[in-house]
Structures are given as structure tokens and as C-alpha cells.
Design a protein around this motif. Sequence first.
Motif, PDB file in Angstrom:
ATOM      1  N   PHE A 173     142.624   9.133  57.644  1.00 51.89           N
ATOM      2  CA  PHE A 173     143.718   8.004  57.424  1.00 51.89           C
ATOM      3  C   PHE A 173     143.913   7.196  58.332  1.00 51.89           C
ATOM      4  O   PHE A 173     144.679   5.947  57.856  1.00 51.89           O
ATOM      5  N   GLY A 174     143.484   7.547  59.346  1.00 58.36           N
ATOM      6  CA  GLY A 174     143.525   6.281  60.402  1.00 58.36           C
ATOM      7  C   GLY A 174     145.332   6.415  61.039  1.00 58.36           C
ATOM      8  O   GLY A 174     145.467   5.317  61.869  1.00 58.36           O
ATOM      9  N   ILE A 175     145.846   7.369  60.760  1.00 60.15           N
ATOM     10  CA  ILE A 175     147.151   7.522  61.393  1.00 60.15           C
ATOM     11  C   ILE A 175     147.019   7.999  62.754  1.00 60.15           C
ATOM     12  O   ILE A 175     146.460   8.752  63.150  1.00 60.15           O
ATOM     13  N   VAL A 176     147.790   7.112  63.728  1.00 58.28           N
ATOM     14  CA  VAL A 176     147.530   7.466  65.142  1.00 58.28           C
ATOM     15  C   VAL A 176     148.991   8.374  65.229  1.00 58.28           C
ATOM     16  O   VAL A 176     150.120   7.854  65.333  1.00 58.28           O
ATOM     17  N   PHE A 177     148.743   9.343  66.175  1.00 60.07           N
ATOM     18  CA  PHE A 177     149.693  10.528  66.509  1.00 60.07           C
ATOM     19  C   PHE A 177     149.768  10.108  68.003  1.00 60.07           C
ATOM     20  O   PHE A 177     149.108  10.518  68.894  1.00 60.07           O
ATOM     21  N   GLU A 178     150.989   9.248  68.265  1.00 58.91           N
ATOM     22  CA  GLU A 178     151.271   9.006  69.643  1.00 58.91           C
ATOM     23  C   GLU A 178     151.575  10.310  70.336  1.00 58.91           C
ATOM     24  O   GLU A 178     152.459  11.215  70.247  1.00 58.91           O
ATOM     25  N   GLY A 179     150.828  10.452  71.727  1.00 59.70           N
ATOM     26  CA  GLY A 179     151.032  11.495  72.507  1.00 59.70           C
ATOM     27  C   GLY A 179     150.022  12.617  72.351  1.00 59.70           C
ATOM     28  O   GLY A 179     149.962  13.554  73.275  1.00 59.70           O
ATOM     29  N   HIS A 180     149.222  12.437  71.375  1.00 55.15           N
ATOM     30  CA  HIS A 180     148.297  13.429  71.288  1.00 55.15           C
ATOM     31  C   HIS A 180     146.901  13.336  72.390  1.00 55.15           C
ATOM     32  O   HIS A 180     146.681  11.959  72.757  1.00 55.15           O
ATOM     33  N   GLY A 181     146.782  14.514  72.956  1.00 60.15           N
ATOM     34  CA  GLY A 181     145.775  14.084  74.298  1.00 60.15           C
ATOM     35  C   GLY A 181     144.394  14.046  73.830  1.00 60.15           C
ATOM     36  O   GLY A 181     143.670  13.883  75.098  1.00 60.15           O
ATOM     37  N   TYR A 182     144.036  14.119  72.727  1.00 59.58           N
ATOM     38  CA  TYR A 182     142.574  14.205  72.479  1.00 59.58           C
ATOM     39  C   TYR A 182     142.369  13.751  71.079  1.00 59.58           C
ATOM     40  O   TYR A 182     141.741  14.422  70.312  1.00 59.58           O
ATOM     41  N   LEU A 183     142.808  12.646  70.878  1.00 59.68           N
ATOM     42  CA  LEU A 183     142.688  11.955  69.044  1.00 59.68           C
ATOM     43  C   LEU A 183     141.321  11.554  68.944  1.00 59.68           C
ATOM     44  O   LEU A 183     141.010  10.196  68.912  1.00 59.68           O
ATOM     45  N   VAL A 184     140.213  12.282  69.171  1.00 62.57           N
ATOM     46  CA  VAL A 184     138.862  11.961  68.774  1.00 62.57           C
ATOM     47  C   VAL A 184     138.424  12.449  67.532  1.00 62.57           C
ATOM     48  O   VAL A 184     139.057  13.214  67.032  1.00 62.57           O
ATOM     49  N   PRO A 185     137.339  11.916  66.855  1.00 67.06           N
ATOM     50  CA  PRO A 185     137.045  12.331  65.626  1.00 67.06           C
ATOM     51  C   PRO A 185     136.454  14.011  65.457  1.00 67.06           C
ATOM     52  O   PRO A 185     135.864  14.468  66.514  1.00 67.06           O
ATOM     53  N   LEU A 186     137.303  14.464  64.455  1.00 71.68           N
ATOM     54  CA  LEU A 186     137.137  15.985  64.398  1.00 71.68           C
ATOM     55  C   LEU A 186     136.061  16.429  63.492  1.00 71.68           C
ATOM     56  O   LEU A 186     134.803  17.122  63.752  1.00 71.68           O
ATOM     57  N   LEU A 187     135.890  15.639  62.239  1.00 78.06           N
ATOM     58  CA  LEU A 187     135.060  16.089  61.166  1.00 78.06           C
ATOM     59  C   LEU A 187     133.955  14.737  61.106  1.00 78.06           C
ATOM     60  O   LEU A 187     133.056  15.022  60.644  1.00 78.06           O
ATOM     61  N   LEU A 188     134.464  13.632  61.367  1.00 77.46           N
ATOM     62  CA  LEU A 188     133.744  12.309  61.068  1.00 77.46           C
ATOM     63  C   LEU A 188     132.552  12.225  62.561  1.00 77.46           C
ATOM     64  O   LEU A 188     132.979  12.896  63.595  1.00 77.46           O
ATOM     65  N   PRO A 189     131.606  11.460  62.377  1.00 77.13           N
ATOM     66  CA  PRO A 189     130.678  11.273  63.575  1.00 77.13           C
ATOM     67  C   PRO A 189     131.661  10.437  64.746  1.00 77.13           C
ATOM     68  O   PRO A 189     132.819   9.908  64.589  1.00 77.13           O
ATOM     69  N   GLU A 190     131.015  10.648  65.839  1.00 77.09           N
ATOM     70  CA  GLU A 190     131.817  10.407  67.116  1.00 77.09           C
ATOM     71  C   GLU A 190     132.230   8.843  67.014  1.00 77.09           C
ATOM     72  O   GLU A 190     133.097   8.628  67.717  1.00 77.09           O
ATOM     73  N   ASP A 191     131.204   7.949  66.499  1.00 76.31           N
ATOM     74  CA  ASP A 191     131.379   6.724  66.540  1.00 76.31           C
ATOM     75  C   ASP A 191     131.838   5.953  65.457  1.00 76.31           C
ATOM     76  O   ASP A 191     131.966   4.868  64.958  1.00 76.31           O
ATOM     77  N   ALA A 192     132.365   6.907  64.507  1.00 74.95           N
ATOM     78  CA  ALA A 192     133.181   6.394  63.237  1.00 74.95           C
ATOM     79  C   ALA A 192     134.134   5.360  63.432  1.00 74.95           C
ATOM     80  O   ALA A 192     135.304   5.762  64.290  1.00 74.95           O
ATOM     81  N   ASP A 193     134.146   4.308  62.681  1.00 71.44           N
ATOM     82  CA  ASP A 193     135.216   3.192  62.928  1.00 71.44           C
ATOM     83  C   ASP A 193     135.716   3.046  61.609  1.00 71.44           C
ATOM     84  O   ASP A 193     136.532   1.972  61.318  1.00 71.44           O
ATOM     85  N   TYR A 194     135.776   4.117  60.562  1.00 71.99           N
ATOM     86  CA  TYR A 194     136.510   3.775  59.163  1.00 71.99           C
ATOM     87  C   TYR A 194     137.338   5.271  59.048  1.00 71.99           C
ATOM     88  O   TYR A 194     137.028   6.343  59.747  1.00 71.99           O
ATOM     89  N   HIS A 195     138.001   5.019  58.051  1.00 73.83           N
ATOM     90  CA  HIS A 195     138.797   6.079  57.526  1.00 73.83           C
ATOM     91  C   HIS A 195     138.724   6.344  55.964  1.00 73.83           C
ATOM     92  O   HIS A 195     139.224   5.770  55.118  1.00 73.83           O
ATOM     93  N   PRO A 196     137.951   7.288  55.838  1.00 73.25           N
ATOM     94  CA  PRO A 196     137.321   7.563  54.469  1.00 73.25           C
ATOM     95  C   PRO A 196     138.429   7.510  53.104  1.00 73.25           C
ATOM     96  O   PRO A 196     138.271   7.522  52.073  1.00 73.25           O
ATOM     97  N   LEU A 197     139.358   8.166  53.407  1.00 76.60           N
ATOM     98  CA  LEU A 197     140.507   8.500  52.441  1.00 76.60           C
ATOM     99  C   LEU A 197     141.661   7.183  52.160  1.00 76.60           C
ATOM    100  O   LEU A 197     142.491   7.416  51.645  1.00 76.60           O
ATOM    101  N   ARG A 198     141.392   6.160  52.976  1.00 74.59           N
ATOM    102  CA  ARG A 198     142.287   5.032  52.524  1.00 74.59           C
ATOM    103  C   ARG A 198     141.716   4.368  51.535  1.00 74.59           C
ATOM    104  O   ARG A 198     140.457   4.495  51.150  1.00 74.59           O
TER     105      ARG A 198
END
Length: 203
Positions: A173-198
Amino acid sequence: MDADTLKQRLAALPSAAVQELDHARRGFSLDVSLPPAQLVAAVRILDEAGYFIETITGVDWLGENAAKIKEAQAAAAAKKAAAAKKAAEARKAAEEAGEPLPEEAAAEEPEAEAAPPEPAVDDMEAIYDFNRYDRCHRVTLRTRTPRDKPSVPSIANIYQAAHWHERETHDFFGIVFEGHGYLVPLLLPEDADYHPLRKDYSA
């Protein structure tokens, strides 16, 4: 902390709206809507009350405001048509009775057009589900953030399991969780710049 006390503490948070639900029918006991600024306080209350976190997800409300504007315009048109019909019926009744039409002029005056609703930015919504198996008591927290810059505070320092859920929700969804220490892609490719459930995502 019993369920009533939990409800009271959540309801006491500024701008929080707490709805009690039929758990047997809905699968939830409380549905709580609150601003992002109150999210961490609500989560701490649930932590103190012994609830565990089940999941975090999102909802894209793209198009909600356009739908509201369309609904308001339809309601205004219906109201105007009803008023015109009522005035016509009154005139006809007066004519049939041979009575004067003193209010005819006033009735035919066009009504002032209502100002159209102000355009607004659509929201993203972050949804958090909490549970206590021993009480069969589930609680949903909902918080909205502007869709053009969706941001809510991280709760990963309260519930470690939220670390994973927040990354997944950010992925889709592209929601930013402020203060998260490691907000990198979990299931998408590392270079993903899209959010598929938008809603405006297209592959």
C-alpha cells in the motif's frame, strides 16, 4: 483490565470513535477509529491489557471523495426536483379549487444553488487487528492518513511482530511507518517502486 475498562480507556483518547460490535456475528468486539497521533497510545493500552497483534493491513480509499461529491450532487438534485413537484401540485390544487395563487411567485423562485463540496485528498487507512484468545475478544484499530503522503507511526517497538506486518503493508500500500528501523521490501523485489494493492496500480 476487563473489556469495559479497555473500551473506556480507548474511548477516552482524543478524537477516538469506539464502536461495540457483536462478536458472534462480526468476529470482532470493538472497532476503534482514531487519528494517527493517538495510534501509539491505543496500542500501548492494548499491550497493557494483554492483547497480541494478529495483523496489519491497509485500505486504499481512492475515489471516496469523488463518490461523496457525486452523492451530494444527486441528493441536491433530488431535493430540488421534489420541491418543484410539490409546488406544481400546490398550484394545480389551487387552480382546481378556484383559489388565488399568492405563493406562486415565491414557489417559482429558483432555489439558491448549494455550494459544491470542497475537493479533498483521498485517504489511505491502516488497520490493526488485536486479539485475546482467553476472552474471545478482538479489537480493530483504524487510522487514516492522506493518500498523497501516507504516514503513520510505527508500533514495532511495542509489538515486535509488527515489524514484519508493517513492512508487508508498506510493500502493498505504500504506507510509511515512521520510526520503523528497516522498512525495506519484504515480499516485493528489492528495487520495487510500486505498491500493487493501490487502486491506481496497473502492471
